[in-house]
Design a protein around this motif. Sequence first.
Motif, short mmCIF file in Angstrom:
data_model
loop_
_atom_site.label_atom_id
_atom_site.label_comp_id
_atom_site.label_asym_id
_atom_site.label_seq_id
_atom_site.Cartn_x
_atom_site.Cartn_y
_atom_site.Cartn_z
N VAL A 171 0.85 -1.19 0.00
CA VAL A 171 0.00 0.00 0.00
C VAL A 171 0.89 1.24 0.00
O VAL A 171 1.66 1.45 0.93
CB VAL A 171 -0.94 0.01 1.22
CG1 VAL A 171 -1.83 1.26 1.21
CG2 VAL A 171 -1.80 -1.25 1.24
N GLU A 227 -5.23 1.26 3.77
CA GLU A 227 -5.42 2.12 2.60
C GLU A 227 -5.85 3.54 2.93
O GLU A 227 -5.88 4.41 2.06
CB GLU A 227 -6.45 1.48 1.66
CG GLU A 227 -5.97 0.21 0.97
CD GLU A 227 -6.12 -1.06 1.79
OE1 GLU A 227 -5.96 -2.16 1.23
OE2 GLU A 227 -6.38 -0.96 3.02
N TYR A 244 -1.99 0.69 -4.96
CA TYR A 244 -1.22 -0.50 -4.62
C TYR A 244 0.03 -0.58 -5.49
O TYR A 244 0.01 -0.21 -6.67
CB TYR A 244 -2.06 -1.77 -4.81
CG TYR A 244 -3.23 -1.89 -3.89
CD1 TYR A 244 -3.05 -2.05 -2.51
CD2 TYR A 244 -4.53 -1.85 -4.38
CE1 TYR A 244 -4.14 -2.16 -1.66
CE2 TYR A 244 -5.63 -1.97 -3.53
CZ TYR A 244 -5.42 -2.12 -2.18
OH TYR A 244 -6.50 -2.23 -1.33
#
Length: 539
Positions: free
Chosen positions: A190, A326, A392
């Motif tokens: 992430v 995230e 990502y």
Amino acid sequence: MPVASPRPRIDVPAISVYDQIFGTLGPEDSDRTAVTDSATGAVVTYGELRGQVDLFAGALSSRGIGVGDVVALHCPNTHAFVVAFHGIMRAGATVTTVGSLNTAEDVAKQITLSGASLLFTVSLLGPNGADGAREAGLSDDHIIDLTDGESGLAAMLQEGHEAPEVSFDPATHVAVLPFSSGTTGIPKGVKLSHTNLMANILQTLPQLQENGQHRDSVVMAVLPFFHIYGMNTVLNTTLANRAHLVTMPSFDLKNFLELHQAHGIDFAFVAPPIAVVLAKHPLVDEYNLDKLNTLLSGAAALDHALAAAVQDRLGVTVVQGYGMTETSPVTHTGIRGTTPLESIGLPVANTECKVVDLTDDALGEILPPGNEGEKSASGEMWIRGPQVMLGYLNNEEATANALVGDGWLRTGDVVEYDHEGNVYVVDRAKELIKYKGYQVAPAELEALLMTHEDIADAAVVGFIRDEDGEELPRAFVVAQHRDGNPVEVDKEALMEWVAERVAPYKKIRMVEVIAEIPKSGTGKILRKDLRGVPVGADS
């Protein structure tokens, strides 16, 4: 309509995490205690910590590490982690934090995927860090044991190199590269920028202050710093508040309680497994926790009954928050005395959320809130705000599936919300059990099982029946101990007890008694480990 945060909007300056935490450090704070390392006994002030971070950054720069490099950090919650973590970012490099319990194979995979050129580890965690780094192709001179007297942390600080001058765009430069836990899929790197982390520090800080953390607080730091919750909420935001962190390398109840008593800890970050122990374990009664004022629980949903049990037993206030890797991580927090115990509360500043219909033919339809005294229908929560990740690492497909346009991130969590905007987590969308077309939330059944006097811990997963492909709710339970021995759990009686308290389609159809529920370092139930357990495999 999306629910916007009721908090005042904040300005997020275009500076690094180091500049926010240490660049704003004034003379009045330099002598305040920043970190007490319970593993080594080390105690450092804010002024000393800043100096050590600068020296560590200088040592890295002298080794050619800077902007564009990735450095892996394999270290538990210690003073060494704090210095190395911030020193790597101060040098302009990106930190990829490695789980303390990762296997050598896991370490090798993460180093390879992240492109890390250097690994810091510690002997306390055994050989997996070094072995994994070698498997990934790193030479021994690029594997450093922070506890080694000749080449580790102390030696690097003694080199006396000044911190380098570095330049990067805080909004696009990747500060940290944590990997998602992989409990519901393949782990993904992430990408979080300095601005992502900075924004979330500034978003979270007033929420911690409203919930009782202040400059003179002594704060328990047992949740792992390698995970985003421990990293940016427990570590970074508490440092930004100039409070005193007491670190633990891993959770041990006796040590946890001793540290609370010895240091007068008044604010503790926990995950639900710790809350379970605090509510039920007899050892808790042997310690004086009178200074403890607030428990902030995150990483997984906490049931109302369990939160209330902890409050009543310890005389503290329990508050829930919500976040994910995230989102750097915090998107919601409750406020003591006003938010319902079972709710994660309202969005933090500069943050919007919406609850979206989960049905395949209506994805994207925003569900309205419930009327007064009621909740909305269940749907997936989407988030928009400055804390949302860049994406990502090297995974455009996963990024496109998560970042769905116009700044919105799909969380994958099923929630409901009330007329005031308070959000209630139901479960992970991927973990819902589909029984005869009905959706069954494991978290709801787990919370109910935890109220049974004979149950110390519980997990519920779906079991696919071979003969007809039907998915059945299957419970794994840990027996409560009395007089030093586990009680005998009557499986049939337990299933009947649950059936009396839930809708017919939610009934538990199978029960296994096991010694321990497998969980990640942050307290998430490892359901994939339970799904493969053979029927009748009581331990």
